[in-house]
Design an enzyme around this catalytic site. Structure first.
Site, PDB file in Angstrom:
ATOM      1  N   GLY A  11       0.831  -1.206   0.000  1.00 39.27           N
ATOM      2  CA  GLY A  11       0.000   0.000   0.000  1.00 39.27           C
ATOM      3  C   GLY A  11       0.864   1.253   0.000  1.00 39.27           C
ATOM      4  NE  ARG A  72      -2.066  -4.475  -1.791  1.00 38.76           N
ATOM      5  CZ  ARG A  72      -1.659  -3.977  -0.618  1.00 38.76           C
ATOM      6  NH1 ARG A  72      -0.714  -4.579   0.068  1.00 38.76           N
ATOM      7  NH2 ARG A  72      -2.203  -2.884  -0.126  1.00 38.76           N
ATOM      8  CG  ASP A 103       3.014  -6.713   7.559  1.00 40.32           C
ATOM      9  OD1 ASP A 103       2.542  -6.188   6.528  1.00 40.32           O
ATOM     10  OD2 ASP A 103       2.328  -7.381   8.350  1.00 40.32           O
ATOM     11  CB  THR A 126       2.582   0.843   6.203  1.00 38.61           C
ATOM     12  OG1 THR A 126       1.208   0.639   6.556  1.00 38.61           O
ATOM     13  CG2 THR A 126       3.414   0.576   7.444  1.00 38.61           C
ATOM     14  CG  ASP A 128      -2.038   0.189   7.902  1.00 33.77           C
ATOM     15  OD1 ASP A 128      -2.806   1.130   7.620  1.00 33.77           O
ATOM     16  OD2 ASP A 128      -1.947  -0.846   7.216  1.00 33.77           O
ATOM     17  CG  ASP A 130       0.844  -2.551  10.414  1.00 31.14           C
ATOM     18  OD1 ASP A 130       1.686  -1.875   9.786  1.00 31.14           O
ATOM     19  OD2 ASP A 130       0.076  -3.354   9.876  1.00 31.14           O
ATOM     20  NE  ARG A 172      -3.170  -3.237   5.224  1.00 27.90           N
ATOM     21  CZ  ARG A 172      -3.536  -3.912   4.146  1.00 27.90           C
ATOM     22  NH1 ARG A 172      -4.169  -5.055   4.269  1.00 27.90           N
ATOM     23  NH2 ARG A 172      -3.281  -3.457   2.969  1.00 27.90           N
TER      24      ARG A 172
HETATM   25  P1  ATP Z   1       0.582  -2.695   3.534  1.00 28.70           P
HETATM   26  O1  ATP Z   1       0.950  -2.691   5.004  1.00 28.70           O
HETATM   27  O2  ATP Z   1       0.255  -1.344   3.051  1.00 28.70           O
HETATM   28  O3  ATP Z   1      -0.415  -3.724   3.154  1.00 28.70           O
HETATM   29  P2  ATP Z   1       2.549  -4.555   2.667  1.00 28.70           P
HETATM   30  O4  ATP Z   1       3.958  -4.382   2.278  1.00 28.70           O
HETATM   31  O5  ATP Z   1       2.299  -5.333   3.933  1.00 28.70           O
HETATM   32  O6  ATP Z   1       1.911  -3.111   2.730  1.00 28.70           O
HETATM   33  P3  ATP Z   1       1.599  -6.759   1.063  1.00 28.70           P
HETATM   34  O7  ATP Z   1       0.612  -6.812  -0.042  1.00 28.70           O
HETATM   35  O8  ATP Z   1       1.381  -7.635   2.242  1.00 28.70           O
HETATM   36  O9  ATP Z   1       1.729  -5.221   1.486  1.00 28.70           O
HETATM   37  O10 ATP Z   1       3.041  -7.119   0.464  1.00 28.70           O
HETATM   38  C1  ATP Z   1       3.540  -6.465  -0.671  1.00 28.70           C
HETATM   39  C2  ATP Z   1       4.201  -7.451  -1.590  1.00 28.70           C
HETATM   40  O11 ATP Z   1       5.323  -8.041  -0.918  1.00 28.70           O
HETATM   41  C3  ATP Z   1       3.335  -8.619  -2.005  1.00 28.70           C
HETATM   42  O12 ATP Z   1       2.480  -8.310  -3.075  1.00 28.70           O
HETATM   43  C4  ATP Z   1       4.388  -9.649  -2.397  1.00 28.70           C
HETATM   44  O13 ATP Z   1       4.884  -9.392  -3.686  1.00 28.70           O
HETATM   45  C5  ATP Z   1       5.497  -9.378  -1.380  1.00 28.70           C
HETATM   46  N1  ATP Z   1       5.355 -10.342  -0.285  1.00 28.70           N
HETATM   47  C6  ATP Z   1       4.544 -10.258   0.794  1.00 28.70           C
HETATM   48  N2  ATP Z   1       4.645 -11.349   1.575  1.00 28.70           N
HETATM   49  C7  ATP Z   1       5.530 -12.159   0.962  1.00 28.70           C
HETATM   50  C8  ATP Z   1       6.065 -13.455   1.231  1.00 28.70           C
HETATM   51  N3  ATP Z   1       5.705 -14.142   2.309  1.00 28.70           N
HETATM   52  N4  ATP Z   1       6.961 -13.964   0.363  1.00 28.70           N
HETATM   53  C9  ATP Z   1       7.348 -13.280  -0.721  1.00 28.70           C
HETATM   54  N5  ATP Z   1       6.877 -12.072  -1.045  1.00 28.70           N
HETATM   55  C10 ATP Z   1       5.990 -11.512  -0.224  1.00 28.70           C
END
Ligand code: ATP
Length: 323
Positions: A11, A72, A103, A126, A128, A130, A172
């Protein structure tokens, strides 16, 4: 380390541009080549990688969103996807990464380091808040300010019509934006995922406020709340407060946008420099954060552990001020 790739993932958050700009500027300062990887891990897999120059980062500090774009990537979750991404990095000679995201994005950076040994530093990007290992994430302060400004406007109409508003904020399953918005906008109550507030107690509080002739009533609801979202809670409470005209506003994605606040600009700038210096000092597989105004590097595996909670005092203060 000679060539660093920087990407934003997950995000988007206000201040991501400031973080990219600081990372790239710091890289130039230390005579490194800097590469922009567009659309997060998706662009790493699809070779959307470009060498950055000074002009690419001019006038981005103050802009919301991320000029590198974010995405994503389902493919990056697969070993084949990550192999493709690695091949592209090798093709460009990129030998280290700065990953700005939440995360999930940091989990991806950690896995990538484990599998291919590509040194990576994560930056907490982020709204959030978090992530552990930092008092505040990049974008959180701006999102709180946006929420508070929106709630101020809602209060004008709430007061004029003696309405009861349920305002849903993002975050979230974390209540950081909600509790800040609650304290900062004098909410009648704040419902956060970390604390269960029975509907009866909320009704009692609102009835007591009616008796005390409070002019307006705004209840802040965190999107991941245990009793449901704003619409769900409003419909549950309707029958018990028949004399109120109840309205629901979901602030939604407007909380993601806008020019970053001074706090987020400075935080993002400090962390961008810290990321480059950290990589140069051999600090890998860590997230850079700021705790008590000092840069701190926390192993990514620790930063992503879901153990950061709204401070008990903040919750208590919100309650005292709304009773
Ligand atoms: P937000 O907190 O805003 O949701 P985020 O970084 O947590 O941000 P995610 O969609 O969970 O958002 O993760 C972003 C991208 O990171 C995913 O689309 C994926 O490509 C990669 N990713 C997340 N988890 C994994 C994992 N366990 N293994 C490999 N790649 C991952």
């Amino acid at each position: 380390i000679k060539k660093i790739g920087v990407l934003t993932s997950g995000g988007d958050a206000p201040g991501m541009n400031a973080a990219i700009r600081a990372t790239v500027r710091a890289g130039f300062y230390y005579n490194l080549e800097m590469y922009g990887i567009y659309r997060g891990y998706e662009g790493m897999i699809n070779d959307e990688i470009k060498k950055l120059e000074s002009k690419n980062i001019a006038h981005v500090l103050e802009r919301g969103g991320t000029f590198l774009k974010s995405a994503r990537s389902a493919e990056f979750r697969t070993q084949e996807g990550r192999q493709k991404a690695y091949n592209n990095l090798k093709k460009h000679g990129i030998d280290a990464l700065v990953v700005i995201g939440g995360d999930g994005s940091l989990t991806g950076a950690h896995l990538f380091f484990q599998e291919f040994g590509i040194p990576a530093i994560g930056l907490p990007g982020t709204i959030d808040n978090d992530l552990s290992g930092t008092d505040s994430t990049i974008g959180f302060d701006t999102a709180c300010n946006t929420a508070i400004q929106a709630i101020d406007k809602i209060r004008d109409t709430a007061t004029s019509h003696d309405r009861l508003f349920f305002v849903e904020v993002m975050g979230r399953d974390a209540g950081f934006i909600a509790i800040n918005a609650g304290i900062g906008s004098a909410a009648a109550a704040t419902l956060i995922p970390e604390k269960k507030m029975p509907i009866e107690r909320l009704v009692e509080r609102l009835k007591a406020r009616t008796k005390a002739l409070k002019q307006s009533n705004i209840v802040i609801v965190a999107e991941g709340g245990k009793s449901g979202g704003a619409a769900e809670i409003a419909s549950k409470i309707k029958k018990q407060l028949p004399y109120y005209d109840i309205k629901v506003t979901i602030l939604g994605h407007l909380q993601r946008g806008g020019s970053p606040t001074s706090f987020d600009r400075v935080l993002a700038s400090k962390l961008g420099v810290a990321a480059v210096e950290g990589l140069m000092q051999g600090k890998y597989d860590v997230m850079a954060g700021v705790i008590n105004n000092k840069i701190v590097f926390t192993p990514i595996t620790k930063a992503i552990v879901d153990d950061k909670e709204v401070d008990e005092d903040d919750f208590r203060i919100a309650k005292i001020l709304s009773t």
